[in-house]
Design an enzyme around this catalytic site. Structure first.
Site, PDB file in Angstrom:
ATOM      1  N   LYS A 125       0.825  -1.210   0.000  1.00  0.00           N
ATOM      2  CA  LYS A 125       0.000   0.000   0.000  1.00  0.00           C
ATOM      3  C   LYS A 125       0.857   1.258   0.000  1.00  0.00           C
ATOM      4  O   LYS A 125       0.457   2.289  -0.560  1.00  0.00           O
ATOM      5  CB  LYS A 125      -0.947  -0.016   1.200  1.00  0.00           C
ATOM      6  CG  LYS A 125      -1.940  -1.177   1.172  1.00  0.00           C
ATOM      7  CD  LYS A 125      -2.831  -1.172   2.382  1.00  0.00           C
ATOM      8  CE  LYS A 125      -3.765  -2.375   2.395  1.00  0.00           C
ATOM      9  NZ  LYS A 125      -3.054  -3.657   2.560  1.00  0.00           N
ATOM     10  N   GLU A 200      -1.652   6.837   8.971  1.00  0.00           N
ATOM     11  CA  GLU A 200      -2.313   7.907   8.247  1.00  0.00           C
ATOM     12  C   GLU A 200      -3.506   8.395   9.066  1.00  0.00           C
ATOM     13  O   GLU A 200      -3.912   7.730  10.033  1.00  0.00           O
ATOM     14  CB  GLU A 200      -2.775   7.430   6.870  1.00  0.00           C
ATOM     15  CG  GLU A 200      -3.838   6.355   6.891  1.00  0.00           C
ATOM     16  CD  GLU A 200      -4.204   5.865   5.493  1.00  0.00           C
ATOM     17  OE1 GLU A 200      -3.464   6.170   4.542  1.00  0.00           O
ATOM     18  OE2 GLU A 200      -5.224   5.172   5.366  1.00  0.00           O
ATOM     19  N   ARG A 292      -7.634  -8.527  -8.002  1.00  0.00           N
ATOM     20  CA  ARG A 292      -8.329  -9.820  -8.085  1.00  0.00           C
ATOM     21  C   ARG A 292      -9.827  -9.562  -8.166  1.00  0.00           C
ATOM     22  O   ARG A 292     -10.273  -8.414  -8.064  1.00  0.00           O
ATOM     23  CB  ARG A 292      -8.021 -10.659  -6.841  1.00  0.00           C
ATOM     24  CG  ARG A 292      -8.356  -9.908  -5.544  1.00  0.00           C
ATOM     25  CD  ARG A 292      -8.282 -10.777  -4.316  1.00  0.00           C
ATOM     26  NE  ARG A 292      -8.344 -10.019  -3.083  1.00  0.00           N
ATOM     27  CZ  ARG A 292      -9.448  -9.543  -2.529  1.00  0.00           C
ATOM     28  NH1 ARG A 292     -10.605  -9.739  -3.128  1.00  0.00           N
ATOM     29  NH2 ARG A 292      -9.418  -8.869  -1.407  1.00  0.00           N
TER      30      ARG A 292
END
Length: 673
Positions: A125, A200, A292
Site C-alpha cells: 500500500k 495515516e 483480483r
C-alpha cells in the site's frame, strides 16, 4: 471457448487455486462455457462441495492454509498433473501474490489475472500510494509516527501488505501509538509474512466506496460503476451494494476517472477494484487496489447483467472486451455476508456442524440473471452436513438481492434472510436483518462506524424477545411430544393425537443459543383438545407434528417449523425453530440441573479452538494485572482474539505458550484477586 490468447491457446481445463464459495462460483461459469474444472483441497476439505463438484480434484496434504492453499509450488504441480492449462486464483490465499502468478506462467499455464508486475505494483500500500500520487489520484497524507501530535488524532495504523482487516489499529491517544504499531506489525508479519505498517489520518464516519474495473489487453478499460461497502466489522465488509447510493454525479464521475487512471498507471488487465474512502465533506481518497475478483462482485454482475468470471477467462485468452463501453447499469443490488459468528460477543467465530442451510433464492452462482422475476441469488461454499472449521474464514454464504430500486432490493434481502433456515453454529443472520431495516441504513446514513454506534442496540434484547423465545420453546416441546408419540405408534386424530398425550403436567428445559438463556416450558394436556401452556397467556396450540406446530398467538395463527438434530457439542440434542416470529436455536437440557463444572476459580478458558500467537511482552506468573489488560492472543478463523484479565489481581498461572494449539475449554491462564 473460442477466442485465443496471446499464445494462440484456448482454455480447455481450469484449476481454481482456492476453496469454498469462490471455487464453486468459478466452476459455475466454467460449466456454462464448456471448460473442464480442477479443484485442490486440504485434508479438511476432502468432502467439501468445491472438491466434489469439480471434474477432478487434487489433494494438498495437510490442514492449515500454510501447508495447503498457500503452497504455490503444490498448486502448480497439481495443475500440471491434472492436465489443466489455466489457473484462476480466486480470492484470498495466493490471489494477489506476484510470485505465484509468475510461477503459473513459467509452468506454461494461462494466468487468469493481471500481469505480475501490476500485482507487485499494488501489493504494498505504501508503494501503491506513491504510484497513485504520480497518476494524480487523491490520497491521504501519511503521518510519520515520530512527528504525530494531538492535532493528527485519530490515527490509523495499517499493514502495507495483505488486507481483510488484518494488521489495522485505530489510535485515539498518542500514548498508545507505539504499542499499536508493534501489535499491528506483529499481526501483519504473522498473516502476510511482511511486518511493514504505516500511519495515516483516520477519517471518522468515512464511507468505503469502490470502483470495479475490467481491462483487456487491447487498451480498453471498462468502469463498471461503484459499490458501497461501508458496513464493516473488524475492518471487514458485511453488507455491500451497487451502485453506491447517495453520491452526486460529480462524485461518481470523479471516482470513475480516478479508478481508470489507477488501472492505466499499472498496465492493468483483467478484473480489479480500486477502493476509496469518501470523507464527510464528499472528498474521496485512494485506499488501495485489489488486483483480483472481489467477494462482493455479484452486486456488480446483477446491476450490469454480466458474468465477470467469463470475461476474466476471455481476456486471459487474449480477446477484446465486447465494446468500448460496458452494459448500462440497471436497478440496484445488495449483498449480505452470512458469517458463522456471534456479533454480541465481539464477533467471535463459531465452529461445528452445519445441519441445514436453506435460503429461498432464485438462483445459485447465477451472474447476469437478475431481473424483477429472478431477484435473489445465493453464493455458498458449504452444504448441509458440513463442518465449519477453525482453519478458514467463517463466511458460510453470500445472499444477493436485486430490484428496480434500492428500497425494494433492501426489503427483499431482509425478508429473504429472515425466512432462511440456518441450522448449525450461531450466525450473524439476525444482525443482518436488523441492519438492513435500521433507519440509518434505509436512509443512506452510511459510514464505517455504523456498528461502532449501533451494535449494542442491534444485538440487544427487544421488548417482545422473551415472550417469543418462550413461545418458540413451547413449539419445540410440543413437536418433541408429537415425535415421541409417533415413535410409540400412538399418534392419531385430526388434532395430531392430543387425546393420546400423557394426562399429567409436562415440562421441558432448554438453553437458548448462543446467549445461554435458560427457560423451562410447562404445559398441561387437555383430554381431546390441544395442550395449554402455563405462563404464556394468549398462546394456544392448534396442531402439532414432529416437524410443524401451529400456534395461535393473541388471536393470530403462526406456523413453527421444528427440526431436531442428534447430539450437540456437549452431547445434547439441538433444536431449531423457525417462524414468522423469528428463528430460535435451543439445546435440550436434562430435567434436573446438573452439578456445576469444577473449574478452578479465576480460570480463563479458550472459547474456540485456535493457536496462541502472542503473549503480552514480559508477562509471567506472579505479575499483577488489571481488569481488561491484554494477556495473550489466539488466532482462529483468520482473526486474532484478545484474552484479557477479568479483574484486578495476580496472574497465578500462565498455562500456554506461543505456537500452542488449544481446544475449546482449555485453561489458558489463572487470575486470582
Amino acid at each position: 471457448m473460442q477466442a485465443a490468447n496471446g499464445r494462440g491457446r484456448t482454455i480447455g481445463t481450469l484449476l481454481v487455486a482456492g476453496r469454498g464459495e469462490i471455487a464453486r462460483r468459478v466452476f459455475h461459469t466454467c460449466r456454462e462455457l464448456g471448460v473442464a474444472t480442477v479443484a485442490v483441497h486440504a485434508d479438511a476439505d476432502a468432502d467439501a462441495p468445491h472438491a466434489r463438484e469439480a471434474d477432478a480434484a487434487v489433494r494438498l496434504p495437510g490442514h492449515t492454509p500454510a501447508d495447503t492453499y498457500l503452497r504455490g509450488d503444490l498448486i502448480v504441480r497439481a495443475a500440471l498433473a491434472a492436465g489443466a492449462d489455466a489457473v484462476h486464483p480466486g480470492y484470498g490465499f495466493l490471489s494477489e501474490n506476484a510470485d505465484f502468478a509468475r510461477a503459473v506462467r513459467d509452468a506454461g499455464l494461462v494466468w487468469i489475472g493481471p500481469p505480475p508486475e501490476a500485482i507487485e505494483a499494488m501489493a504494498s500500500k505504501t508503494r501503491a500510494k506513491k504510484l497513485m500520487a504520480g497518476a494524480g489520484v487523491p490520497l491521504l497524507a501519511p503521518v510519520r509516527p515520530e512527528e504525530a501530535g494531538e492535532e493528527h488524532l485519530p490515527l490509523l495504523v495499517k499493514a502495507a501488505a495483505g488486507g481483510g482487516g488484518r494488521g489495522m489499529r485505530i489510535v485515539r491517544e498518542l500514548a498508545a501509538l507505539d504499542g499499536e504499531i508493534r501489535a499491528a506489525s506483529a499481526e501483519a508479519a504473522a498473516a502476510f509474512g511482511d511486518g511493514e505498517v504505516f500511519v495515516e489520518p483516520y477519517l471518522e464516519r468515512g464511507r468505503h466506496v469502490e470502483v470495479q474495473v475490467l481491462a483487456d489487453g487491447h487498451g480498453t478499460v471498462w468502469i463498471l460503476g461503484t459499490r458501497d461497502c461501508s458496513l464493516q466489522r473488524r475492518h471487514q465488509k458485511v453488507v455491500e451494494e451497487a451502485p453506491a447510493p447517495f453520491l452526486s454525479d460529480g462524485q461518481r464521475t470523479g471516482l470513475h476517472r480516478a479508478a481508470e487512471r489507477a488501472a492505466r498507471a499499472v498496465g492493468y488487465r483483467g478484473a480489479g477494484t480500486v477502493e476509496f474512502l469518501v470523507a464527510g465533506d464528499g472528498r474521496a481518497y485512494f485506499l488501495e487496489m485489489n488486483t483480483r475478483l472481489q467477494v462482493e462482485h455479484p452486486v456488480t454482475e446483477c446491476v450490469h447483467g454480466i458474468d465477470l468470471v467469463a470475461l476474466q477467462l476471455r481476456i486471459a485468452e487474449g480477446a477484446a472486451l465486447p465494446g468500448a463501453e460496458p452494459p448500462a447499469p440497471r436497478g440496484h443490488a445488495v449483498e449480505a455476508r452470512l458469517y458463522a459468528e456471534d456479533p454480541a460477543r465481539r464477533w467471535r467465530p463459531q465452529t461445528g456442524r452445519l445441519h441445514r442451510l436453506a435460503v429461498p433464492a432464485d438462483s445459485a452462482f447465477g451472474p447476469g440473471t437478475a431481473s424483477a422475476e429472478r431477484g435473489v441469488r445465493l453464493d455458498s461454499g458449504v452444504a448441509d452436513g458440513d463442518e465449519v472449521s477453525v482453519h478458514y474464514d467463517p463466511m458460510l454464504a453470500k445472499v444477493i438481492a436485486w430490484a428496480p430500486t434500492r428500497e425494494e432490493a433492501v426489503r427483499k434481502l431482509a425478508h429473504t434472510l429472515q425466512r432462511a433456515a440456518v441450522h448449525g453454529p450461531a450466525t450473524n443472520r439476525d444482525l443482518l436483518v436488523r441492519s438492513l431495516r435500521h433507519p440509518d441504513f434505509v436512509s443512506g446514513r452510511l459510514d464505517t462506524g455504523f456498528y461502532d454506534r449501533h451494535l449494542a442496540q442491534l444485538c440487544g434484547r427487544h421488548r417482545d424477545d422473551d415472550r417469543r423465545l418462550r413461545t418458540a420453546a413451547f413449539a419445540a416441546a410440543l413437536a418433541d411430544a408429537a415425535a415421541r408419540a409417533r415413535a410409540a405408534r400412538t399418534v392419531s386424530g385430526r388434532l395430531g393425537g392430543w387425546r393420546n398425550l400423557p394426562s399429567g403436567p409436562q415440562g421441558k428445559r432448554y438453553r437458548a443459543e448462543p446467549d445461554g438463556t435458560e427457560c423451562e416450558v410447562r404445559y398441561r394436556p387437555v383430554r381431546g383438545g390441544p395442550p395449554l401452556a402455563e405462563d404464556l397467556p394468549g398462546v394456544r396450540a392448534l396442531r402439532a407434528t414432529a416437524e410443524r406446530v401451529d400456534l395461535e398467538v393473541d388471536g393470530v395463527r403462526y406456523g413453527f417449523d421444528v427440526a431436531a438434530y442428534g447430539s450437540g457439542p456437549d452431547r445434547r440434542e439441538t433444536v431449531f425453530v423457525d417462524s414468522p416470529l423469528g428463528a430460535h436455536a435451543f439445546t435440550v437440557l436434562p430435567r434436573l440441573p446438573e452439578p456445576e463444572d469444577r473449574t478452578e476459580p479465576g480460570s480463563l478458558l479458550a472459547q474456540l479452538p485456535g493457536t496462541v500467537v502472542r503473549v503480552a511482552d514480559g508477562l509471567a506468573a506472579g505479575d499483577a494485572v488489571t481488569a481488561g489488560q491484554p494477556l495473550l492472543w489466539l488466532e482462529a478463523m483468520k482473526m486474532e482474539h484478545r484474552v484479557t484479565a477479568p479483574a484486578d489481581g495476580v496472574l497465578r498461572e500462565l498455562r500456554v505458550a506461543v505456537g500452542q494449539q488449544v481446544e475449546v475449554g482449555t485453561v489458558l491462564a489463572v487470575v486470582t484477586p
